[in-house]
Design an enzyme around this catalytic site. Structure first.
Site, PDB file in Angstrom:
ATOM      1  N   LYS A 151       0.827  -1.216   0.000  1.00  0.00           N
ATOM      2  CA  LYS A 151       0.000   0.000   0.000  1.00  0.00           C
ATOM      3  C   LYS A 151       0.860   1.265   0.000  1.00  0.00           C
ATOM      4  O   LYS A 151       0.653   2.164  -0.796  1.00  0.00           O
ATOM      5  CB  LYS A 151      -0.915   0.059   1.239  1.00  0.00           C
ATOM      6  CG  LYS A 151      -1.839  -1.125   1.397  1.00  0.00           C
ATOM      7  CD  LYS A 151      -2.734  -0.966   2.629  1.00  0.00           C
ATOM      8  CE  LYS A 151      -2.012  -0.940   3.957  1.00  0.00           C
ATOM      9  NZ  LYS A 151      -1.445  -2.213   4.391  1.00  0.00           N
ATOM     10  N   ARG A 204      12.054  -6.513   4.226  1.00  0.00           N
ATOM     11  CA  ARG A 204      12.057  -5.093   4.613  1.00  0.00           C
ATOM     12  C   ARG A 204      12.979  -4.888   5.831  1.00  0.00           C
ATOM     13  O   ARG A 204      13.768  -3.954   5.873  1.00  0.00           O
ATOM     14  CB  ARG A 204      10.627  -4.654   4.937  1.00  0.00           C
ATOM     15  CG  ARG A 204      10.485  -3.238   5.422  1.00  0.00           C
ATOM     16  CD  ARG A 204       9.063  -2.727   5.206  1.00  0.00           C
ATOM     17  NE  ARG A 204       8.212  -2.856   6.382  1.00  0.00           N
ATOM     18  CZ  ARG A 204       6.884  -2.703   6.373  1.00  0.00           C
ATOM     19  NH1 ARG A 204       6.250  -2.440   5.269  1.00  0.00           N
ATOM     20  NH2 ARG A 204       6.180  -2.818   7.481  1.00  0.00           N
ATOM     21  N   ARG A 259      -0.532  -8.445  13.853  1.00  0.00           N
ATOM     22  CA  ARG A 259      -1.042  -7.480  12.862  1.00  0.00           C
ATOM     23  C   ARG A 259      -1.888  -8.182  11.795  1.00  0.00           C
ATOM     24  O   ARG A 259      -2.928  -7.688  11.377  1.00  0.00           O
ATOM     25  CB  ARG A 259       0.121  -6.706  12.224  1.00  0.00           C
ATOM     26  CG  ARG A 259       0.591  -5.540  13.118  1.00  0.00           C
ATOM     27  CD  ARG A 259       2.052  -5.204  12.920  1.00  0.00           C
ATOM     28  NE  ARG A 259       2.393  -4.746  11.589  1.00  0.00           N
ATOM     29  CZ  ARG A 259       3.622  -4.799  11.070  1.00  0.00           C
ATOM     30  NH1 ARG A 259       4.622  -5.313  11.775  1.00  0.00           N
ATOM     31  NH2 ARG A 259       3.860  -4.330   9.883  1.00  0.00           N
ATOM     32  N   ARG A 290      -9.385   1.134   9.014  1.00  0.00           N
ATOM     33  CA  ARG A 290      -8.944  -0.226   9.307  1.00  0.00           C
ATOM     34  C   ARG A 290     -10.032  -1.008  10.032  1.00  0.00           C
ATOM     35  O   ARG A 290      -9.820  -2.183  10.355  1.00  0.00           O
ATOM     36  CB  ARG A 290      -7.713  -0.141  10.221  1.00  0.00           C
ATOM     37  CG  ARG A 290      -6.425  -0.698   9.652  1.00  0.00           C
ATOM     38  CD  ARG A 290      -5.377  -0.492  10.724  1.00  0.00           C
ATOM     39  NE  ARG A 290      -4.136  -1.151  10.482  1.00  0.00           N
ATOM     40  CZ  ARG A 290      -3.103  -0.615   9.836  1.00  0.00           C
ATOM     41  NH1 ARG A 290      -3.195   0.577   9.307  1.00  0.00           N
ATOM     42  NH2 ARG A 290      -1.980  -1.281   9.723  1.00  0.00           N
ATOM     43  N   ARG A 308      11.435  -0.935  12.545  1.00  0.00           N
ATOM     44  CA  ARG A 308      10.229  -0.591  13.291  1.00  0.00           C
ATOM     45  C   ARG A 308      10.053  -1.532  14.469  1.00  0.00           C
ATOM     46  O   ARG A 308      10.259  -2.739  14.324  1.00  0.00           O
ATOM     47  CB  ARG A 308       9.013  -0.706  12.351  1.00  0.00           C
ATOM     48  CG  ARG A 308       8.676   0.561  11.649  1.00  0.00           C
ATOM     49  CD  ARG A 308       7.675   0.327  10.556  1.00  0.00           C
ATOM     50  NE  ARG A 308       6.451  -0.365  11.009  1.00  0.00           N
ATOM     51  CZ  ARG A 308       5.385  -0.552  10.232  1.00  0.00           C
ATOM     52  NH1 ARG A 308       5.401  -0.105   8.997  1.00  0.00           N
ATOM     53  NH2 ARG A 308       4.331  -1.178  10.693  1.00  0.00           N
TER      54      ARG A 308
END
Ligand code: ADP
Length: 196
Positions: A13, A127, A150, A88, A139
């Site tokens: 996204k 990532r 998540r 969300r 992160r």
């Protein structure tokens, strides 16, 4: 142009939203980025959000609704915006609809990127590896445990938004497994159709 990107964490996204930002000259509004900025700045919202975010849970609807309603009213959103990571939950989608109606704005499209879960896990792992290799900071929620949470939150609370937007006739579902450029092209084609 007013768009929403839907899709699980790692679906691409943010990457696609950034590309459209350049093309249309409208901002990408990532609630994840906004919340991380609040955490770094140590604001009241940041303090309330940090633990939930680190664990991979969802920050309360009230907090994110407030952040987004203020943000979409600002001058740089006058030509449009791309929402990435919001709404969300169904209540967030309803709050957004109310805010936009009050401002006389309408959505152009909701684009859902479909990606299989195995690929998501690999994407998040790479990532992390790329960030570390570049000397960056990973992160605090990019670890296997928070990532699983998540994904579970996505399945339970966000996936129902597909049906919600599909009923409103706004949903476009695209294959997020293709390479980045191919996904961009399919988004551009879908947007041309939506505006035709
Ligand atoms: P990703 O989609 O890769 O998981 P984001 O940067 O979009 O990451 O979001 C990171 C975290 O920020 C989420 O796991 C959640 O805790 C919080 N967050 C972001 N957007 C929302 C939202 N709309 N509602 C609730 N929490 C959110």
């Amino acid at each position: 142009m007013r768009l929403i990107f839907l899709g699980p964490p790692g679906a691409g996204k943010g990457t696609q939203a950034k590309r459209l930002t350049d093309k249309f000259g409208i901002p990408q509004l990532s609630t994840g980025d906004m919340l991380r900025a609040a955490v770094s700045a140590g604001t009241e919202i940041g303090k309330r959000a940090k633990a939930v975010m680190d664990a991979g849970g969802l920050v309360s609807d009230d907090i994110v609704n407030q952040i987004v309603s203020e943000r979409i009213a600002s001058a740089d959103c006058s030509k449009g915006f791309i929402l990435d990571g919001y709404p969300r939950t169904v209540p967030q989608a309803k709050a957004l609809a109310e805010n936009m109606a009050a401002m006389n704005l309408r959505l152009d499209a909701v684009i859902e990127l479909k990606v299989d879960e195995e690929a998501l896990i690999r994407r998040i792992e790479s990532r992390v590896a790329e960030t570390l290799a570049a000397g960056g900071t990973v992160r605090s929620d990019d670890n296997p445990e928070s990532f699983r949470k998540r994904l579970a939150e996505y399945r339970e609370k966000t996936a129902p938004l597909s049906a919600y937007y599909s009923e409103q006739g706004e949903l476009v579902v695209l294959d997020g497994m293709a390479d980045v450029d191919a996904v961009t092209r399919s988004i551009e084609t879908a947007l041309e159709k939506a505006s035709a």
